[in-house]
Design a protein around this motif. Structure first.
Motif, PDB file in Angstrom:
ATOM      1  N   THR A 131      73.775  70.828  -0.817  1.00 27.94           N
ATOM      2  CA  THR A 131      72.299  70.885  -0.323  1.00 27.94           C
ATOM      3  C   THR A 131      72.070  70.033   0.832  1.00 27.94           C
ATOM      4  O   THR A 131      72.451  69.006   0.608  1.00 27.94           O
ATOM      5  CB  THR A 131      71.281  70.812  -1.331  1.00 27.94           C
ATOM      6  N   ARG A 132      71.347  70.287   1.758  1.00 30.33           N
ATOM      7  CA  ARG A 132      71.097  69.505   2.970  1.00 30.33           C
ATOM      8  C   ARG A 132      69.358  69.451   3.224  1.00 30.33           C
ATOM      9  O   ARG A 132      68.889  70.457   3.556  1.00 30.33           O
ATOM     10  CB  ARG A 132      71.949  69.966   4.135  1.00 30.33           C
ATOM     11  N   ASP A 133      68.944  68.240   3.385  1.00 30.54           N
ATOM     12  CA  ASP A 133      67.527  68.240   3.946  1.00 30.54           C
ATOM     13  C   ASP A 133      67.687  67.221   5.318  1.00 30.54           C
ATOM     14  O   ASP A 133      68.230  66.293   5.336  1.00 30.54           O
ATOM     15  CB  ASP A 133      66.804  67.517   2.946  1.00 30.54           C
ATOM     16  N   ASN A 134      66.960  68.133   6.277  1.00 29.75           N
ATOM     17  CA  ASN A 134      67.059  67.520   7.701  1.00 29.75           C
ATOM     18  C   ASN A 134      65.581  67.155   8.024  1.00 29.75           C
ATOM     19  O   ASN A 134      64.578  67.888   7.735  1.00 29.75           O
ATOM     20  CB  ASN A 134      67.608  68.375   8.695  1.00 29.75           C
ATOM     21  N   LEU A 135      65.450  65.595   8.269  1.00 32.16           N
ATOM     22  CA  LEU A 135      64.283  65.043   8.668  1.00 32.16           C
ATOM     23  C   LEU A 135      64.044  64.579   9.927  1.00 32.16           C
ATOM     24  O   LEU A 135      65.174  64.021  10.561  1.00 32.16           O
ATOM     25  CB  LEU A 135      63.914  63.873   7.559  1.00 32.16           C
ATOM     26  N   ASP A 186      65.719  72.789   5.274  1.00 37.64           N
ATOM     27  CA  ASP A 186      66.600  72.540   4.183  1.00 37.64           C
ATOM     28  C   ASP A 186      67.410  73.643   4.210  1.00 37.64           C
ATOM     29  O   ASP A 186      67.095  74.779   4.341  1.00 37.64           O
ATOM     30  CB  ASP A 186      65.952  71.894   2.568  1.00 37.64           C
ATOM     31  N   SER A 187      68.690  73.357   3.604  1.00 38.70           N
ATOM     32  CA  SER A 187      69.707  74.671   3.429  1.00 38.70           C
ATOM     33  C   SER A 187      70.585  74.232   2.015  1.00 38.70           C
ATOM     34  O   SER A 187      70.646  73.254   1.779  1.00 38.70           O
ATOM     35  CB  SER A 187      70.685  74.543   4.576  1.00 38.70           C
ATOM     36  N   THR A 188      71.064  75.258   1.424  1.00 32.26           N
ATOM     37  CA  THR A 188      71.895  75.364   0.469  1.00 32.26           C
ATOM     38  C   THR A 188      72.994  76.405   0.568  1.00 32.26           C
ATOM     39  O   THR A 188      72.946  77.475   1.050  1.00 32.26           O
ATOM     40  CB  THR A 188      71.076  75.684  -1.018  1.00 32.26           C
ATOM     41  N   ASP A 192      71.671  79.915   1.953  1.00 28.61           N
ATOM     42  CA  ASP A 192      70.180  80.078   2.165  1.00 28.61           C
ATOM     43  C   ASP A 192      69.641  78.942   3.019  1.00 28.61           C
ATOM     44  O   ASP A 192      69.873  77.592   2.681  1.00 28.61           O
ATOM     45  CB  ASP A 192      69.445  80.008   0.914  1.00 28.61           C
ATOM     46  N   ARG A 193      68.833  79.086   3.852  1.00 20.78           N
ATOM     47  CA  ARG A 193      67.961  78.043   5.096  1.00 20.78           C
ATOM     48  C   ARG A 193      66.538  78.193   4.779  1.00 20.78           C
ATOM     49  O   ARG A 193      65.993  79.459   5.081  1.00 20.78           O
ATOM     50  CB  ARG A 193      68.584  78.091   6.218  1.00 20.78           C
ATOM     51  N   HIS A 194      65.959  77.159   4.580  1.00 19.94           N
ATOM     52  CA  HIS A 194      64.442  77.263   4.817  1.00 19.94           C
ATOM     53  C   HIS A 194      63.540  76.414   5.826  1.00 19.94           C
ATOM     54  O   HIS A 194      64.034  75.109   5.763  1.00 19.94           O
ATOM     55  CB  HIS A 194      63.797  76.866   3.394  1.00 19.94           C
TER      56      HIS A 194
END
Length: 435
Positions: free
Chosen positions: A103-107, A115-117, A148-150
């Protein structure tokens, strides 16, 4: 067995504009196990967890040049895998399964932008049988990837939910006769309709010339690489948009080499040639946005690699290698970020396997082209060649503790492999190693 590792660095100013440094850190833990179920069967397993954070500089105005900015990517990874191996009469078996999730969170400036998984499940069965001087190995495997990307910052504009499934069948035959050895393999992949099904193969032949302590070897084969999720569905507003119509890359290659021994000296030379069709590359538009495309023609690369090793004494050894490469895009121009010449030279001294260890190395990377997208139209530039020098010392303080000293890029070279990205200068690392 179990292990924990961690790393943290303040980093360097990636943009090179005198702003804040861009650091990173990672912490991971791992547990491994192995159990003998019987005389013929063994079970092993692995569990891994990793957390990381990396700071970067963005291209805020999309002019192809990095700017100072606060961008952070936080990532968590979990992996669990197991393998069962054994035999039933003359047939050996290896069964594997694994599950991997990232899982990745881009800030951006402290605010979550997206965010993506990514998830991957894989399982395989590999039977094998020995036929005297020959061996036949089979493989059946299945892999499913989910992505999955949100999108938070742009109201779901780049949301994506995609899955890949691939089932593979493969076989390899190996044999060794007097002075000869042969390997031949083939693989067929069913891509579940996402891409065309693919069949690839590879054949290799070796011949020992004992009278002169030499060995001739040749091999040829084909390969296929499917596009990544980012190339297909990635989205960075005002910068990059994926291309769901991409085709897999296909390659054909062959090589021929000679290995020669002269007492304590070992030399090797290899000529190789490869042709790449439907190569995936990043295409840039006049408005500085980009996407992924397949090249219409074929990319070609060929070259020679030479290497050598000299065991001068029982304690001192020298090794080196050099590669001379000609790499062309489909339009006949040199491929970017591919140096035509690279080389390395290393020396190691250690009189006692448990004693003082000294190492030194030189790594050379020749000139290579890139594009400066900060100008319009973009212009082709040449990045200078560089040499990286390193030294290492491992000094045992006690039976279980060693003092380590390492120096990297001792000449403080400005080494660049991508135009516009700054790399670290000279560095010295001091530490302890326990065993």
């Amino acid at each position: 067995g179990a292990g924990v590792s961690g790393f943290r660095t303040g980093g360097v100013d990636t943009s090179g504009r005198g702003g804040e440094t861009d650091g990173s850190d990672v912490l991971s833990g791992m547990v491994r196990m192995q159990a003998d179920l019987s005389r013929d069967w063994k079970l092993s397993g692995l569990v891994l967890a990793r957390a990381s954070s990396a700071e970067t500089d963005p291209d805020v105005d999309f002019d192809g040049v990095l700017d100072n900015g606060d961008r952070v990517t936080d990532a968590d990874q979990y992996l669990i895998g197991a393998a069962l191996s054994g035999s039933t009469r003359e047939i050996s078996h290896v069964l594997k399964t694994s599950y991997n999730e990232v899982t990745r969170d881009n800030l951006a400036d402290g605010t979550l932008s997206d965010d993506s998984t990514g998830k991957r499940f894989a399982m395989s069965w590999s039977p094998g049988v020995s036929l005297g001087v020959s061996e036949l190995i089979g493989l059946v495997d299945f892999e499913q990837e989910d992505y999955d990307r949100h999108d938070v910052a742009y109201g779901g504009l780049s949301d994506a939910s995609e899955s890949f499934r691939t089932t593979g069948l493969a076989a390899e035959y190996r044999t060794r006769l007097t002075g000869f050895d042969l390997r031949a393999s083939a693989r067929h992949d069913d891509n579940d309709g996402r891409f065309d099904n693919a069949t690839t193969w590879r054949v290799g032949l070796g011949r020992d010339i004992d009278s002169i302590s030499g060995r001739l070897r040749v091999s040829a084969g084909t390969g296929v690489k499917n596009p990544t999720f980012t190339e297909l569905f990635g989205f960075f507003p005002g910068s990059f948009a994926g291309n769901p119509d991409l085709k897999p890359e296909q390659s054909r290659s062959w090589e021929a080499g000679w290995d020669q021994s002269f007492g304590d000296v070992f030399l090797s030379a290899t000529f190789f040639s490869a042709e790449l069709e439907d190569e995936i590359y990043t295409a840039y538009n006049p408005d500085f946005t980009s996407t992924a495309l397949n090249r219409t023609g074929k990319s070609k690369r060929q070259g020679v690699e030479v290497s050598g090793h000299w065991q001068a004494t029982g304690a001192f050894a020298v090794s080196g290698q050099a590669t001379f490469l000609n790499s062309e895009s489909d339009d006949g121009t040199d491929e970017i970020r591919v140096p035509s010449r690279t080389a390395s030279l290393s020396a190691l001294w250690q009189a006692d396997p448990e004693g003082l260890r000294l190492g030194a190395a030189l790594d050379y990377v020749g000139e290579q082209d890139d594009f400066d997208f900060g100008s319009f139209p973009s212009r082709r530039v040449v990045m200078d060649a560089y040499v990286l020098a390193s030294l290492s010392v491992d000094y045992p303080v006690t039976e279980h503790v060693s003092l380590t000293l390492r120096g990297e890029n001792l000449f403080d070279e400005e080494a660049r492999d991508v135009y516009g990205y700054t790399t670290p200068g000279a560095g010295v690392f001091v530490g302890f190693s326990m065993k």
